[in-house]
Design a protein around this motif. Structure first.
Motif, PDB file in Angstrom:
ATOM      1  N   ALA A 188       0.861  -1.116   0.424  1.00 41.53           N
ATOM      2  CA  ALA A 188      -0.071  -0.102  -0.222  1.00 41.53           C
ATOM      3  C   ALA A 188       1.179   1.024  -0.139  1.00 41.53           C
ATOM      4  CB  ALA A 188      -0.770   0.245   1.131  1.00 41.53           C
ATOM      5  N   GLN A 189       2.359   1.348   1.031  1.00 38.44           N
ATOM      6  CA  GLN A 189       3.087   2.361   0.513  1.00 38.44           C
ATOM      7  C   GLN A 189       3.318   2.532  -0.557  1.00 38.44           C
ATOM      8  OE1 GLN A 189       5.474   1.033   3.939  1.00 38.44           O
ATOM      9  NE2 GLN A 189       4.572   1.570   5.471  1.00 38.44           N
ATOM     10  N   LEU A 190       3.346   1.213  -1.273  1.00 40.54           N
ATOM     11  CA  LEU A 190       4.390   1.527  -3.338  1.00 40.54           C
ATOM     12  C   LEU A 190       3.204   2.102  -3.964  1.00 40.54           C
ATOM     13  CD1 LEU A 190       6.369   0.935  -4.894  1.00 40.54           C
ATOM     14  CD2 LEU A 190       5.630  -1.559  -5.200  1.00 40.54           C
ATOM     15  N   ARG A 191       1.997   1.773  -3.580  1.00 45.26           N
ATOM     16  CA  ARG A 191       1.208   2.162  -4.414  1.00 45.26           C
ATOM     17  C   ARG A 191       1.130   3.560  -4.101  1.00 45.26           C
ATOM     18  NH1 ARG A 191      -2.141  -1.436  -2.991  1.00 45.26           N
ATOM     19  NH2 ARG A 191      -2.061  -2.276  -4.143  1.00 45.26           N
ATOM     20  N   THR A 192       1.126   4.930  -3.037  1.00 41.91           N
ATOM     21  CA  THR A 192       0.770   5.456  -2.846  1.00 41.91           C
ATOM     22  C   THR A 192       1.545   6.688  -3.060  1.00 41.91           C
ATOM     23  OG1 THR A 192      -0.443   5.319  -0.275  1.00 41.91           O
ATOM     24  CG2 THR A 192       0.665   7.273  -0.560  1.00 41.91           C
ATOM     25  N   ALA A 193       2.544   5.799  -2.602  1.00 42.99           N
ATOM     26  CA  ALA A 193       3.723   6.953  -3.572  1.00 42.99           C
ATOM     27  C   ALA A 193       3.968   6.710  -4.743  1.00 42.99           C
ATOM     28  CB  ALA A 193       5.632   5.577  -3.091  1.00 42.99           C
ATOM     29  N   ARG A 194       3.871   5.878  -5.669  1.00 44.23           N
ATOM     30  CA  ARG A 194       4.037   5.949  -7.096  1.00 44.23           C
ATOM     31  C   ARG A 194       2.287   6.937  -7.720  1.00 44.23           C
ATOM     32  NH1 ARG A 194       0.189   3.436 -10.083  1.00 44.23           N
ATOM     33  NH2 ARG A 194      -0.847   2.241  -8.958  1.00 44.23           N
ATOM     34  N   ARG A 195       1.455   6.633  -6.821  1.00 45.66           N
ATOM     35  CA  ARG A 195       0.350   7.854  -6.793  1.00 45.66           C
ATOM     36  C   ARG A 195       0.387   8.871  -6.750  1.00 45.66           C
ATOM     37  NH1 ARG A 195      -5.213   4.013  -5.108  1.00 45.66           N
ATOM     38  NH2 ARG A 195      -5.166   2.992  -6.740  1.00 45.66           N
ATOM     39  N   GLY A 196       1.517   9.304  -5.713  1.00 48.46           N
ATOM     40  CA  GLY A 196       1.233  10.914  -5.437  1.00 48.46           C
ATOM     41  C   GLY A 196       2.687  11.271  -6.081  1.00 48.46           C
ATOM     42  N   GLN A 197       3.963  10.266  -6.557  1.00 49.10           N
ATOM     43  CA  GLN A 197       4.996  11.211  -7.506  1.00 49.10           C
ATOM     44  C   GLN A 197       4.129  11.848  -8.886  1.00 49.10           C
ATOM     45  OE1 GLN A 197       8.556   8.869  -9.018  1.00 49.10           O
ATOM     46  NE2 GLN A 197       8.985  10.214  -8.139  1.00 49.10           N
ATOM     47  N   ALA A 198       2.511   9.972  -9.159  1.00 49.83           N
ATOM     48  CA  ALA A 198       2.334  10.292 -10.615  1.00 49.83           C
ATOM     49  C   ALA A 198       1.267  12.462 -10.842  1.00 49.83           C
ATOM     50  CB  ALA A 198       1.328   8.855 -10.708  1.00 49.83           C
ATOM     51  N   ALA A 199       1.419  12.605  -9.656  1.00 51.96           N
ATOM     52  CA  ALA A 199       0.066  13.314  -9.410  1.00 51.96           C
ATOM     53  C   ALA A 199       0.741  15.045  -9.397  1.00 51.96           C
ATOM     54  CB  ALA A 199      -0.561  13.765  -7.745  1.00 51.96           C
ATOM     55  N   VAL A 200       2.339  14.374  -9.749  1.00 54.27           N
ATOM     56  CA  VAL A 200       3.277  15.773 -10.022  1.00 54.27           C
ATOM     57  C   VAL A 200       3.860  15.709 -11.099  1.00 54.27           C
ATOM     58  CG1 VAL A 200       5.507  16.802  -9.088  1.00 54.27           C
ATOM     59  CG2 VAL A 200       4.503  15.492  -7.335  1.00 54.27           C
ATOM     60  N   PHE A 201       3.731  14.645 -11.367  1.00 56.31           N
ATOM     61  CA  PHE A 201       4.107  14.838 -13.338  1.00 56.31           C
ATOM     62  C   PHE A 201       2.603  13.636 -14.425  1.00 56.31           C
ATOM     63  CE2 PHE A 201       7.640  14.125 -11.057  1.00 56.31           C
ATOM     64  CZ  PHE A 201       8.496  14.360 -11.644  1.00 56.31           C
ATOM     65  N   PRO A 202       1.256  15.612 -13.943  1.00 58.24           N
ATOM     66  CA  PRO A 202       0.894  14.947 -14.743  1.00 58.24           C
ATOM     67  C   PRO A 202       0.391  14.230 -16.681  1.00 58.24           C
ATOM     68  CG  PRO A 202       0.648  17.143 -14.599  1.00 58.24           C
ATOM     69  CD  PRO A 202       1.528  16.455 -14.093  1.00 58.24           C
ATOM     70  N   ALA A 203       1.560  14.814 -17.086  1.00 58.77           N
ATOM     71  CA  ALA A 203       1.661  14.752 -18.710  1.00 58.77           C
ATOM     72  C   ALA A 203       2.218  13.442 -18.610  1.00 58.77           C
ATOM     73  CB  ALA A 203       2.851  16.013 -18.939  1.00 58.77           C
ATOM     74  N   LEU A 204       2.761  12.555 -17.978  1.00 58.74           N
ATOM     75  CA  LEU A 204       3.519  11.709 -18.238  1.00 58.74           C
ATOM     76  C   LEU A 204       2.907  10.712 -19.497  1.00 58.74           C
ATOM     77  CD1 LEU A 204       4.232  10.124 -14.592  1.00 58.74           C
ATOM     78  CD2 LEU A 204       5.751  10.992 -15.939  1.00 58.74           C
ATOM     79  N   PRO A 205       4.011  10.148 -20.112  1.00 54.00           N
ATOM     80  CA  PRO A 205       3.491   9.228 -21.319  1.00 54.00           C
ATOM     81  C   PRO A 205       3.040   7.879 -21.130  1.00 54.00           C
ATOM     82  CG  PRO A 205       5.647  10.183 -21.894  1.00 54.00           C
ATOM     83  CD  PRO A 205       5.263   9.833 -20.931  1.00 54.00           C
TER      84      PRO A 205
END
Length: 211
Positions: A188-205
């Motif tokens: 769950a921590q890994l999932r939260t970290a992934r989602r948190g970072q993805a939110a910082v880079f919304p334009a990821l391919p």
């Protein structure tokens, strides 16, 4: 008179023994055959279970190896981009091969992993995909060191834990490691970290390998 009765009794017992002997022998033979069949069945089951365990162990070993190779290939590219270097074509090729190999093994593992283990492995797969998208973003930004630094940070910290989670979950499923109580929590921590970072880079391919 007594002698006659004794002789008669002996004769009756002899006849009965003669008549029942084939039946007793047949019954003993049936019991022996049944025992042999049960032993053969147990042997077949044991051999099947041993073969199944070996197949699973080999598949899990390859999946673990491919996950580690995929992460390492990404990390090589990320470090080069962060240093502002031009990534040699062979490193991109090695990354593409590692990604393809991992995705193939992951697709196979989805068919055999039990649900709790699959939940962990699937999140690690998403974490690897996230790392790949960060590299794509850094590449699209002409090797931006900021994006490359984010990729290195992800690959060296959360995803390093993720690959450990994958290995631990597979070992527990094989029964060669004791249960780790915090595996679901760390997933769950890994999932939260992934989602948190993805939110910082919304334009990821978008990369279609998150199933």
């Amino acid at each position: 008179m007594a002698q006659d009765l004794t002789a008669l009794a002996v004769a009756v017992v002899g006849v009965a023994g003669t008549m029942t002997a084939p039946w007793l022998a047949q019954r003993a033979r049936r019991s022996e055959l049944r025992s042999e069949a049960e032993r053969a069945d147990r042997t077949r089951r044991q051999e099947y279970e041993a073969n199944e365990f070996e197949r699973r162990r080999e598949r899990y070993a390859v999946l673990n190896e491919q996950a580690r190779t995929y992460r390492t290939a990404m990390l090589d590219v990320a470090h080069a981009l962060r240093r502002g270097e031009t990534v040699p074509p062979q490193e991109w090729e090695a990354l593409a091969e590692a990604r393809t190999a991992f995705r193939a093994e992951y697709a196979q593992a989805q068919m055999v992993l039990p649900e709790p283990t699959l939940d962990i492995v699937s999140e690690v797969n998403r974490g690897l995909s996230h790392g790949y998208r960060l590299l794509r973003l850094a590449e699209a930004a002409s090797g931006s060191r900021a994006e490359a630094g984010a990729a290195v940070s992800w690959l060296e910290r959360p995803l390093s834990d993720g690959v450990w989670l994958l290995r631990r979950a597979l070992r527990e499923d094989l029964g060669v490691a004791d249960a780790t109580a915090d595996l679901p929590g760390r997933t769950a921590q890994l999932r939260t970290a992934r989602r948190g970072q993805a939110a910082v880079f919304p334009a990821l391919p978008q990369v279609r390998d998150e199933s």
